[in-house]
Design a protein around this motif. Structure first.
Motif, PDB file in Angstrom:
ATOM      1  N   ALA A  40      -6.896  38.596 -32.305  1.00 43.13           N
ATOM      2  CA  ALA A  40      -6.873  40.138 -32.780  1.00 43.13           C
ATOM      3  C   ALA A  40      -6.734  41.222 -31.999  1.00 43.13           C
ATOM      4  CB  ALA A  40      -8.249  40.307 -33.464  1.00 43.13           C
ATOM      5  N   LEU A  41      -7.096  40.739 -30.484  1.00 42.77           N
ATOM      6  CA  LEU A  41      -6.678  41.769 -29.687  1.00 42.77           C
ATOM      7  C   LEU A  41      -4.993  41.700 -29.218  1.00 42.77           C
ATOM      8  CD1 LEU A  41      -7.484  44.025 -27.887  1.00 42.77           C
ATOM      9  CD2 LEU A  41      -8.611  42.168 -26.156  1.00 42.77           C
ATOM     10  N   LEU A  42      -4.491  40.484 -29.270  1.00 42.09           N
ATOM     11  CA  LEU A  42      -3.198  40.206 -29.106  1.00 42.09           C
ATOM     12  C   LEU A  42      -2.198  40.876 -30.090  1.00 42.09           C
ATOM     13  CD1 LEU A  42      -2.950  36.694 -27.575  1.00 42.09           C
ATOM     14  CD2 LEU A  42      -2.628  38.596 -26.267  1.00 42.09           C
ATOM     15  N   ASP A  43      -2.841  41.087 -31.353  1.00 41.72           N
ATOM     16  CA  ASP A  43      -2.027  41.504 -32.632  1.00 41.72           C
ATOM     17  C   ASP A  43      -2.010  43.106 -32.406  1.00 41.72           C
ATOM     18  OD1 ASP A  43      -1.129  41.573 -35.055  1.00 41.72           O
ATOM     19  OD2 ASP A  43      -2.611  42.313 -35.819  1.00 41.72           O
ATOM     20  N   LYS A  44      -2.576  43.667 -31.027  1.00 43.15           N
ATOM     21  CA  LYS A  44      -2.786  45.204 -30.818  1.00 43.15           C
ATOM     22  C   LYS A  44      -1.793  45.178 -29.469  1.00 43.15           C
ATOM     23  CE  LYS A  44      -6.798  46.273 -33.094  1.00 43.15           C
ATOM     24  NZ  LYS A  44      -6.112  47.364 -34.214  1.00 43.15           N
TER      25      LYS A  44
ATOM     26  N   GLY B 159       3.467  30.898 -24.480  1.00 40.59           N
ATOM     27  CA  GLY B 159       2.956  31.478 -23.230  1.00 40.59           C
ATOM     28  C   GLY B 159       3.716  32.668 -22.625  1.00 40.59           C
ATOM     29  N   ARG B 160       4.869  32.557 -22.698  1.00 37.69           N
ATOM     30  CA  ARG B 160       5.684  33.869 -22.321  1.00 37.69           C
ATOM     31  C   ARG B 160       5.257  35.181 -23.069  1.00 37.69           C
ATOM     32  NH1 ARG B 160      11.686  31.927 -20.581  1.00 37.69           N
ATOM     33  NH2 ARG B 160      11.169  30.368 -18.793  1.00 37.69           N
ATOM     34  N   VAL B 161       5.001  35.158 -24.249  1.00 35.89           N
ATOM     35  CA  VAL B 161       4.693  35.949 -25.181  1.00 35.89           C
ATOM     36  C   VAL B 161       3.177  36.647 -24.604  1.00 35.89           C
ATOM     37  CG1 VAL B 161       3.958  36.773 -27.408  1.00 35.89           C
ATOM     38  CG2 VAL B 161       6.153  35.384 -27.264  1.00 35.89           C
ATOM     39  N   VAL B 162       2.227  35.600 -24.541  1.00 36.85           N
ATOM     40  CA  VAL B 162       1.025  36.112 -23.918  1.00 36.85           C
ATOM     41  C   VAL B 162       1.089  36.724 -22.828  1.00 36.85           C
ATOM     42  CG1 VAL B 162      -1.419  35.186 -23.381  1.00 36.85           C
ATOM     43  CG2 VAL B 162      -0.213  34.266 -25.178  1.00 36.85           C
ATOM     44  N   GLU B 163       1.971  36.230 -21.683  1.00 39.38           N
ATOM     45  CA  GLU B 163       2.214  36.817 -20.447  1.00 39.38           C
ATOM     46  C   GLU B 163       2.774  37.964 -20.285  1.00 39.38           C
ATOM     47  OE1 GLU B 163       1.845  36.323 -16.072  1.00 39.38           O
ATOM     48  OE2 GLU B 163       1.067  34.772 -17.735  1.00 39.38           O
ATOM     49  N   LYS B 164       3.522  38.496 -21.245  1.00 35.12           N
ATOM     50  CA  LYS B 164       4.199  39.792 -21.517  1.00 35.12           C
ATOM     51  C   LYS B 164       2.852  40.633 -22.023  1.00 35.12           C
ATOM     52  CE  LYS B 164       8.181  39.665 -19.925  1.00 35.12           C
ATOM     53  NZ  LYS B 164       8.927  40.276 -18.827  1.00 35.12           N
TER      54      LYS B 164
ATOM     55  N   ASN C 184      -3.962  48.118 -17.771  1.00 34.59           N
ATOM     56  CA  ASN C 184      -5.276  47.681 -18.717  1.00 34.59           C
ATOM     57  C   ASN C 184      -5.206  46.814 -19.667  1.00 34.59           C
ATOM     58  OD1 ASN C 184      -6.241  50.355 -17.286  1.00 34.59           O
ATOM     59  ND2 ASN C 184      -7.952  50.261 -18.897  1.00 34.59           N
ATOM     60  N   GLY C 185      -4.224  45.890 -19.511  1.00 37.96           N
ATOM     61  CA  GLY C 185      -3.842  44.775 -20.213  1.00 37.96           C
ATOM     62  C   GLY C 185      -4.233  43.476 -19.964  1.00 37.96           C
ATOM     63  N   PHE C 186      -4.888  43.184 -18.741  1.00 40.46           N
ATOM     64  CA  PHE C 186      -5.270  41.901 -18.332  1.00 40.46           C
ATOM     65  C   PHE C 186      -6.359  41.298 -19.266  1.00 40.46           C
ATOM     66  CE2 PHE C 186      -7.946  38.985 -15.980  1.00 40.46           C
ATOM     67  CZ  PHE C 186      -6.851  38.031 -15.752  1.00 40.46           C
ATOM     68  N   LEU C 187      -6.085  40.222 -19.816  1.00 42.39           N
ATOM     69  CA  LEU C 187      -7.132  39.267 -20.345  1.00 42.39           C
ATOM     70  C   LEU C 187      -7.281  37.936 -19.652  1.00 42.39           C
ATOM     71  CD1 LEU C 187      -6.244  39.690 -23.897  1.00 42.39           C
ATOM     72  CD2 LEU C 187      -8.153  40.867 -23.034  1.00 42.39           C
TER      73      LEU C 187
ATOM     74  N   ALA D  10       2.445  40.828 -30.286  1.00 45.32           N
ATOM     75  CA  ALA D  10       2.135  39.414 -29.828  1.00 45.32           C
ATOM     76  C   ALA D  10       1.746  38.482 -30.737  1.00 45.32           C
ATOM     77  CB  ALA D  10       1.217  39.782 -28.677  1.00 45.32           C
ATOM     78  N   TRP D  11       0.870  38.856 -31.394  1.00 41.26           N
ATOM     79  CA  TRP D  11       0.138  37.863 -32.294  1.00 41.26           C
ATOM     80  C   TRP D  11       1.208  37.383 -33.473  1.00 41.26           C
ATOM     81  CZ3 TRP D  11      -2.457  33.464 -32.322  1.00 41.26           C
ATOM     82  CH2 TRP D  11      -2.986  33.049 -33.519  1.00 41.26           C
ATOM     83  N   LYS D  12       1.747  38.422 -34.119  1.00 39.90           N
ATOM     84  CA  LYS D  12       3.003  38.320 -34.976  1.00 39.90           C
ATOM     85  C   LYS D  12       4.031  37.078 -34.377  1.00 39.90           C
ATOM     86  CE  LYS D  12       5.905  40.609 -38.112  1.00 39.90           C
ATOM     87  NZ  LYS D  12       7.300  39.869 -38.035  1.00 39.90           N
ATOM     88  N   ARG D  13       4.536  37.384 -33.097  1.00 36.19           N
ATOM     89  CA  ARG D  13       5.520  36.471 -32.787  1.00 36.19           C
ATOM     90  C   ARG D  13       5.025  35.086 -32.691  1.00 36.19           C
ATOM     91  NH1 ARG D  13       9.873  38.657 -34.492  1.00 36.19           N
ATOM     92  NH2 ARG D  13      10.651  40.692 -33.461  1.00 36.19           N
ATOM     93  N   ILE D  14       3.886  35.070 -32.231  1.00 41.69           N
ATOM     94  CA  ILE D  14       3.140  33.734 -32.106  1.00 41.69           C
ATOM     95  C   ILE D  14       3.089  33.029 -33.386  1.00 41.69           C
ATOM     96  CG2 ILE D  14       1.143  32.500 -31.348  1.00 41.69           C
ATOM     97  CD1 ILE D  14       0.674  34.460 -29.262  1.00 41.69           C
ATOM     98  N   LYS D  15       2.429  33.784 -34.527  1.00 40.20           N
ATOM     99  CA  LYS D  15       2.120  33.187 -35.696  1.00 40.20           C
ATOM    100  C   LYS D  15       3.814  32.617 -36.230  1.00 40.20           C
ATOM    101  CE  LYS D  15      -0.566  33.257 -38.800  1.00 40.20           C
ATOM    102  NZ  LYS D  15      -1.171  32.157 -39.425  1.00 40.20           N
ATOM    103  N   GLU D  16       4.977  33.345 -36.075  1.00 35.20           N
ATOM    104  CA  GLU D  16       5.958  33.100 -36.551  1.00 35.20           C
ATOM    105  C   GLU D  16       6.844  31.591 -35.853  1.00 35.20           C
ATOM    106  OE1 GLU D  16       8.228  37.225 -37.031  1.00 35.20           O
ATOM    107  OE2 GLU D  16       8.469  36.307 -34.987  1.00 35.20           O
TER     108      GLU D  16
END
Length: 381
Positions: free
Chosen positions: A101-105, A138-143, A149-152, A178-184
């Motif tokens: 949900a956080l990646l969705d933002k 993995g690259r989507v998450v990295e970006k 303030n984006g580190f997780l 990010a989450w939309k692209r991952i779901k795709e």
């Protein structure tokens, strides 16, 4: 049997004070956003500074421990709604959503643009190729996390070489979540399963992290070391109940997928089943991906929508015991379910994949949803 709940810090992975949990649940669905609700005593927050329980900054960790399994993290979910206080019962309720949900933002861009760089952002492009779909995740998450303030605390594994490609254009901000692209990526033919699994980051259990795990090109499902056997015929079986639900809603032997464009300029691809029995009526469906101009991607989505068999879903209630301790298996795993004498399920050994699990913090029983593994032979229930 012991369930525990802790507060944590989303950005640092620091584990904080334990909550005096009264009740709660965790819902884990394959390739979807986890959900967790924990009700704790009001006194749990006495002396606890607000950053531990603020929306998104704070996180609730849920763990399980019994005779068969050491304390294992089941979920770590950022707090996604303001904490609810009930002064009558002297309790507080934490509504939480998984890190998905956080990646969705987060928006996927080639760099971390700031105000004043809009023109450069608009003309930017991310173009990746030569790696697997799981590696593109993995690259989507990295970006997504390499921003101010984006580190997780997400652990991303090594990349896998393959002939896959994706292009994301900066101007397409509304569709670059990010989450939309991952779901795709999970939804195309051959797309990998994806999970963010919470785990302790050190032996002292003072830090936690999420480990990104994905399927590979050869095996889209997530790898596992052992295939559990849940024997419903054993005298002391972990299986307490079985039921089967069949749905024909997704049946379609021809699928159209439309993409970007207007009028006659709209991108279109279609797919259909290799054979359709002459006695079976044509069933068509239309999928829309209005932001995509990639014809290969549209074709893959159309192919993924073709379904010629009703979907059978098996529901089990599983007790934690030495053969199936909570925390030893994950959503996404394959299990062998051995059955005999159940009215709705034929006798025999069935290889099924866990697609969802619901945990309750007052029980060692888990409600599990399974489906036939998509790479295996079809079952006739």
């Amino acid at each position: 049997m012991t369930w525990r709940a802790y507060l944590g810090k989303t950005m640092t992975g620091q584990v904080g004070p334990q909550l005096a949990a009264v009740s709660g649940s965790v819902d884990d669905v394959l390739n979807d956003v986890k959900k967790a609700t924990v009700v704790a005593t009001e006194a749990s927050l006495d002396g606890v500074s607000r950053e531990w329980w603020s929306v998104w900054a704070g996180c609730v960790l849920v763990s399980f421990e019994d005779w068969y399994q050491p304390e294992t993290l089941i979920a770590a979910c950022p707090i996604s709604a303001p904490v609810k206080q009930d002064r009558k019962t002297e309790t507080v309720t934490f509504d939480c959503s998984g890190v998905e949900a956080l990646l969705d933002k987060r928006v996927v861009l080639d760099q971390d643009y700031r105000p004043g760089s809009e023109e450069k952002l608009r003309h930017s492009t991310i173009a990746w190729d030569g790696v697997s779909l799981g590696s593109i995740v993995g690259r989507v998450v990295e970006k997504a996390i390499r921003k101010r303030n984006g580190f997780l605390p997400i652990v991303i594994g090594p990349e896998e070489k393959a002939r896959r490609q994706r292009t994301y254009e900066g101007w397409n901000l509304a569709n670059n979540g990010a989450w939309k692209r991952i779901k795709e990526i999970t939804e195309v033919i051959g797309g990998p399963d994806v999970a963010f699994r919470a785990e302790w980051a050190n032996e002292e259990k003072t830090q936690f992290q999420w480990r990104l795990v994905t399927g590979t090109e050869a095996q889209p499902s997530i790898a596992q070391k052992v295939t559990p056997v849940w024997d419903a015929t054993a005298a002391r079986s972990p299986v307490a109940a079985i039921s089967v639900t069949s749905s024909a809603e997704a049946l379609a032997n021809r699928v159209y997928c439309t993409g970007a464009g207007e009028g006659a300029g709209t991108a279109v691809r279609m797919a259909e089943a290799g054979t359709i029995p002459e006695w079976f009526p044509l069933l068509e469906n239309v999928i829309t991906d209005s932001d995509s101009e990639n014809l290969d991607l549209l074709k893959q989505k159309a192919e993924a929508g073709v379904a010629t068999q009703a979907l059978d879903q098996i529901s089990l209630s599983i007790f934690s015991d030495e053969t199936a301790p909570i925390g030893s298996w994950h959503v996404g795993d394959l299990v062998e379910v051995v059955t005999r004498g159940w009215l709705e399920v034929p006798d025999g050994v069935h290889l099924l994949r866990i697609i969802a699990a619901k945990y309750n913090l007052d029980s060692n029983k888990v409600d599990v949803e399974l489906q036939q593994d998509r790479l295996g032979a079809e079952l006739a229930w």
